[in-house]
Design an enzyme around this catalytic site. Structure first.
Site, PDB file in Angstrom:
ATOM      1  CD  GLU A  60      -3.211  -0.845   2.026  1.00 59.08           C
ATOM      2  OE1 GLU A  60      -3.017  -0.161   3.044  1.00 59.08           O
ATOM      3  OE2 GLU A  60      -4.294  -1.407   1.783  1.00 59.08           O
ATOM      4  CD  GLU A 105      -4.166  -5.553   2.535  1.00 58.47           C
ATOM      5  OE1 GLU A 105      -4.900  -4.825   3.229  1.00 58.47           O
ATOM      6  OE2 GLU A 105      -2.944  -5.405   2.467  1.00 58.47           O
TER       7      GLU A 105
HETATM    8  C1  GLA Z   1      -4.164  -2.268   4.865  1.00 63.21           C
HETATM    9  C2  GLA Z   1      -2.803  -2.914   5.040  1.00 63.21           C
HETATM   10  C3  GLA Z   1      -2.852  -4.152   5.870  1.00 63.21           C
HETATM   11  C4  GLA Z   1      -3.772  -3.972   7.039  1.00 63.21           C
HETATM   12  C5  GLA Z   1      -5.132  -3.577   6.562  1.00 63.21           C
HETATM   13  C6  GLA Z   1      -6.145  -3.429   7.656  1.00 63.21           C
HETATM   14  O1  GLA Z   1      -4.885  -2.754   3.829  1.00 63.21           O
HETATM   15  O2  GLA Z   1      -2.190  -3.192   3.806  1.00 63.21           O
HETATM   16  O3  GLA Z   1      -1.536  -4.422   6.301  1.00 63.21           O
HETATM   17  O4  GLA Z   1      -3.250  -2.986   7.868  1.00 63.21           O
HETATM   18  O5  GLA Z   1      -5.011  -2.321   5.949  1.00 63.21           O
HETATM   19  O6  GLA Z   1      -7.406  -3.078   7.160  1.00 63.21           O
END
Ligand code: GLA
Ligand code: GLA
Length: 670
Positions: free
Chosen positions: A173, A330
Site C-alpha cells: 500500500e 485485501e
Molecule cells: C491495509 C494494510 C494491511 C492492514 C489492513 C487493515 O490494507 O495493507 O496491512 O493494515 O489495511 O485493514
C-alpha cells in the site's frame, strides 16, 4: 434473462476454455485465487502446521508472505535471517499453496531509523513522524532507497527460484501513510521534478503564476514543498506537489521492480493499490501501466452507499486494469480496526462483498489477514480465522466461499464485458477541485461520481468507471462528474467523442481550469462552452442549509451556476424555480452534429440524478438489460458468458422461480 440460473453456492462447476491471467502462468492452473496476507512470524511454529491444514480446509490457493517482515529478515544491517521464511515458503509449497511474496520493504526496522533518523517523513507543519507505527520512510530518501533495494535484491536472489513463488508484491500500500512528505529530501526532489517538467524558471514562474502575492522565484533553491504557510499556499504549487508526491512513490515502485526484473525476469510484479473511499494521493491511472497485473485493496465503509462504493471501487479497478482481470489483494471477512466504529459484517455480506469484486473482474479474492492477530494494533481486525477459532460461523462462511470460488474456475481470465455507458474518473480533477480558496470547500469529487454511479444502479443500467484517459470508442453515453481540470487536449478528445455520435454529460465546476490550474477565460466552462452550448458568468454555490427546487421536482444543494444558453438549439431539460437562479436553466442538452452534450449545474444526489439520467439514457438509446421488476433491486455485472446478479436490497428477490437471497449473489452462465 431467460438463461438457466446456476446457484454456485451448491453448484457443480461449469466447463469452458479460459485464457490465463499473468500470475497464473506459474501455477499452471486456471482458477480464481483465494487467500490472504499470512503473517506466520506472529505465531509459534506449531501453529503454522495448523494454519496449513486449515488453509486446505478453506480452499486457500495463495498467500502473501513477508509484508512487514523486514526487522526479522534483516535483524541487523546486512545480516539476514531467512531461515523462518524458508520454512514458511516450503510449508506453503508442500501444501499446494502459491506465494505472492512481499519485498518486505514496507516498514523499516528500528536499527535503520535509529542509525538514519533522516529517513523519517516530516509533515507540512515540520513534525517528524517517528517509528512505532509503520511506513515511517521518506519516498525520496536516498538512504532508505539504498537499504530497501538491497533487501529487495536479497529477497529476489533467495526466493526467485522457489517453486511456491508466483508473484512479487512490492512494498505494501505505497502511500498509505507516507504519501506527503515535506522534508528537505522532498524539497530537493521536488525541485528536480519541477526542472524536468518546466525546464526553466521562467516557465515555472508562469505556470505557478508567481506574479501573484510577491511569489516570483529568482533561483531554484527558493522552491519549496507547500509547507504550512501563513495563508493559502500557491494553488499550482499544491497541485504540482500532489503530482510530484504520486510520482515519487511510483518511482520507488519502479526502482524495486527494476531489481526484481533483473534478478527474476519471469516473475510478475504487482503492488496493492487502494482504490477505495477518500484515498486519493496516488494517481493509479498513471501507476497502472507500471505493474504486471493490477491489485487492489478495498474495505467497505458502512453507510447508505457502502455497497455502491464497493461496486464503484471494484468497477474503477477494472477500468484501471483496462478491462482485464485483476487481483483483489485485501479486503476483510468482517470488521476492521481503523474506522471510528468497526461494524461486523452480517451473515451473507462476506460472500456478497467478495463476489462483487469478482463480478467486476477480480480473479483473486484475498483478505487481510489469514489468522486474526492476538496482539498489536490490528488485533480487533477480522481475519479468515477469528479469535474464536475454526469452530465459528465466520470460518465456515470463509470455507463456503472457498468452495464457491473453486466452482467458478472457468471464469478465470475472462475480461469484463464493456457497458454502453461510462463514468470518467480523474485524479487531477479530484485534487484540483477540492483545493482550498475555492467557491466552496464543501465540494466532494468522489461523492459526486459515486452519486452518479448509484443513479445508474438505481435505474438498473451498467456503467463502466474509467480513468479519464481511457479510449471512449464504443460508449454511447459518458458522464464526466466535476471534470474540473480540462487541458486543451482533453477538450479536443471530448469534442471528437461527441462529433462521432457520443453523448457527453458534464457537471458543475467542470472545464474550469487548464493543467496549470489557470482559469479558462471568457465564461465557464472554458473549452467545453461551445460543446455544451452554455456560458456561465458566475458560480453561485449554496450555503449548507440552502436548497433549490427544479421544475422537474428535484432538489439541488451545494452549487448552482448562472447559466445562459448560447443557441436556440440548446434544450433546457430543467429550470430552477427557487433561489437566485429561479427561471434560469439548471440542466441543459445541446444536440450537435453527431451526438449531444448535457450539463447539470447543481448537486442533485442519487435520486435527482436518476431523474435526469433517465432522460439522458433514453436520448442516448440505452436501456436497462434487466427486467423492469428487477431494476434498482438487482445489480448486473457481465464477464463474457458469466452474468452476476447481486441483490442490492435487504429482502429476497424473485428472479422468476429462483429466489435471490438478501445479500445474495448468483452467477448465471449464458
Ligand atoms: C491495509 C494494510 C494491511 C492492514 C489492513 C487493515 O490494507 O495493507 O496491512 O493494515 O489495511 O485493514
Ligand atoms: C484582504 C487583502 C487583499 C485580499 C482580500 C481578499 O483585504 O488585503 O489582498 O486578499 O483580503 O478578500
Amino acid at each position: 434473462m431467460a438463461a438457466k440460473i446456476r446457484d454456485v453456492r451448491h453448484g457443480t462447476g461449469v466447463q469452458g476454455q479460459v485464457s490465463q491471467s499473468r500470475w497464473l502462468r506459474r501455477t499452471g492452473a486456471a482458477r480464481l485465487e483465494f487467500g490472504a496476507d499470512y503473517n506466520p512470524e506472529q505465531w509459534p511454529r506449531e501453529v503454522w502446521d495448523d494454519d496449513a491444514r486449515a488453509m486446505r480446509t478453506a480452499g486457500v490457493t495463495i498467500v502473501t508472505l513477508g509484508v512487514f517482515s523486514w526487522a526479522l529478515l534483516e535483524p541487523a544491517e546486512g545480516e539476514y535471517d531467512f531461515g523462518w521464511l524458508d520454512d514458511a515458503m516450503d510449508l506453503m509449497h508442500v501444501n499446494g499453496i502459491a506465494v505472492d511474496l512481499a519485498t518486505a520493504t514496507a516498514s523499516p526496522p528500528p536499527w535503520l531509523t535509529t542509525k538514519h533518523p533522516e529517513i523519517l517523513p516530516v509533515t507540512a507543519d515540520g513534525v517528524t513522524l517517528w517509528p512505532g507505527g509503520r511506513q515511517q520512510w521518506r519516498p525520496t530518501s536516498a538512504v532508505f532507497r539504498t537499504h530497501a533495494l538491497r533487501l529487495t535484491r536479497a529477497m529476489a536472489e533467495r526466493y526467485g527460484g522457489h517453486p511456491a513463488l508466483v508473484a512479487w508484491h512490492v512494498s505494501n500500500e505505497l502511500g498509505c501513510h507516507n504519501i506527503y512528505d515535506y522534508s528537505d529530501d522532498a524539497a530537493a526532489a521536488f525541485r528536480l521534478w519541477l526542472r524536468e517538467r518546466y525546464a526553466t524558471l521562467d516557465a515555472l514562474n508562469a505556470a505557478w503564476a508567481t506574479a501573484f502575492w510577491s511569489q516570483h522565484l529568482s533561483a531554484w533553491e527558493q522552491v519549496l514543498p507547500p509547507r504550512t504557510a501563513a495563508s493559502f499556499p500557491n494553488p499550482t504549487q499544491q497541485l504540482d506537489f500532489k503530482r510530484f508526491s504520486s510520482d515519487a512513490l511510483k518511482d520507488h515502485l519502479r526502482a524495486e521492480r527494476a531489481v526484481l526484473r533483473e534478478v527474476t525476469p519471469d516473475v510478475p510484479v504487482t503492488t496493492n493499490f487502494m482504490v477505495m473511499g477518500e484515498t486519493k494521493g496516488m494517481n493509479y491511472a498513471d501507476w497502472a501501466a507500471e505493474v504486471d497485473f493490477v491489485s487492489n485493496d478495498h474495505y467497505v465503509q458502512p453507510g447508505p452507499q457502502g455497497r455502491d462504493e464497493l461496486s464503484f471501487s471494484a468497477n474503477l479497478t477494472g477500468g484501471l486494469a483496462g478491462g482485464r482481470p485483476w487481483f483483489l489483494m485485501e479486503h476483510s471477512t468482517s470488521a476492521v480496526n481503523w474506522q471510528p466504529v468497526n461494524v461486523a459484517k452480517r451473515p451473507g455480506e462476506l460472500a456478497r462483498d467478495s463476489m462483487t469484486h469478482v463480478a467486476y473482474g477480480a480473479d483473486a479474492v484475498c483478505y487481510f489477514q489469514w489468522r486474526q492477530s492476538a496482539a498489536g494494533a490490528e488485533k480487533y481486525h477480522s481475519g479468515m480465522i477469528p479469535h474464536a477459532g475454526e469452530d465459528s460461523t465466520l470460518f465456515r462462511a470463509v470455507a463456503d466461499l472457498g468452495k464457491r470460488l473453486g466452482d467458478l474456475a472457468p471464469l478465470a481470465g475472462t475480461p469484463r464485458t464493456p457497458a454502453r455507458a461510462a463514468i470518467l474518473f480523474d485524479w487531477e480533477s479530484w485534487w484540483a477541485a477540492e483545493a482550498d480558496s475555492h467557491p466552496t470547500d464543501r465540494l466532494r469529487y468522489r461523492q459526486e461520481a459515486l452519486d452518479w454511479y448509484t443513479a445508474f444502479l438505481d435505474l438498473g443500467v451498467r456503467a463502466d468507471v474509467l480513468p479519464v484517459a481511457a479510449p471512449l470508442d464504443g460508449y454511447d453515453l459518458v458522464v464526466a462528474p466535476i471534470l474540473h481540470v480540462v487541458p486543451a487536449s482533453l477538450a479536443s478528445r471530448l469534442t471528437a467523442f461527441v462529433q462521432a455520435g457520443g453523448h457527453l454529460v458534464a457537471t458543475y465546476f467542470s472545464g474550469v481550469v487548464d493543467e496549470n490550474d489557470h482559469v479558462w477565460l471568457g465564461g465557464y466552462p472554458g473549452p467545453l462552452r461551445d460543446l455544451l452550448g452554455i456560458r456561465i458568468e458566475e458560480f453561485a454555490p449554496l450555503l449548507d442549509d440552502e436548497r433549490v427546487t427544479l421544475d422537474n421536482g428535484s432538489t439541488g444543494t451545494l452549487w448552482t451556476d448562472r447559466i445562459d444558453v448560447s443557441t436556440e438549439d440548446v434544450e433546457v431539460l430543467a429550470r430552477y424555480t427557487t433561489g437566485d437562479q429561479a427561471g434560469r436553466p439548471a440542466v441543459t442538452w445541446n444536440p450537435t452534429a453527431g451526438g449531444a452534450a448535457g450539463y447539470v449545474s447543481t448537486r442533485l444526489g442519487p435520486q435527482g440524478l436518476a431523474t435526469v439520467l433517465g432522460e439522458f439514457l433514453s436520448r442516448a438509446g440505452i436501456e436497462s438489460e434487466l427486467p423492469p421488476d428487477q431494476r434498482g433491486k438487482v445489480e448486473l455485472a457481465i464477464r463474457g458468458d458469466f452474468h452476476f446478479l447481486i441483490n442490492r436490497t435487504d429482502e429476497p428477490i424473485d428472479l422468476g422461480g429462483y429466489l435471490l437471497a438478501a445479500d445474495g449473489v448468483v452467477v448465471v452462465r449464458e
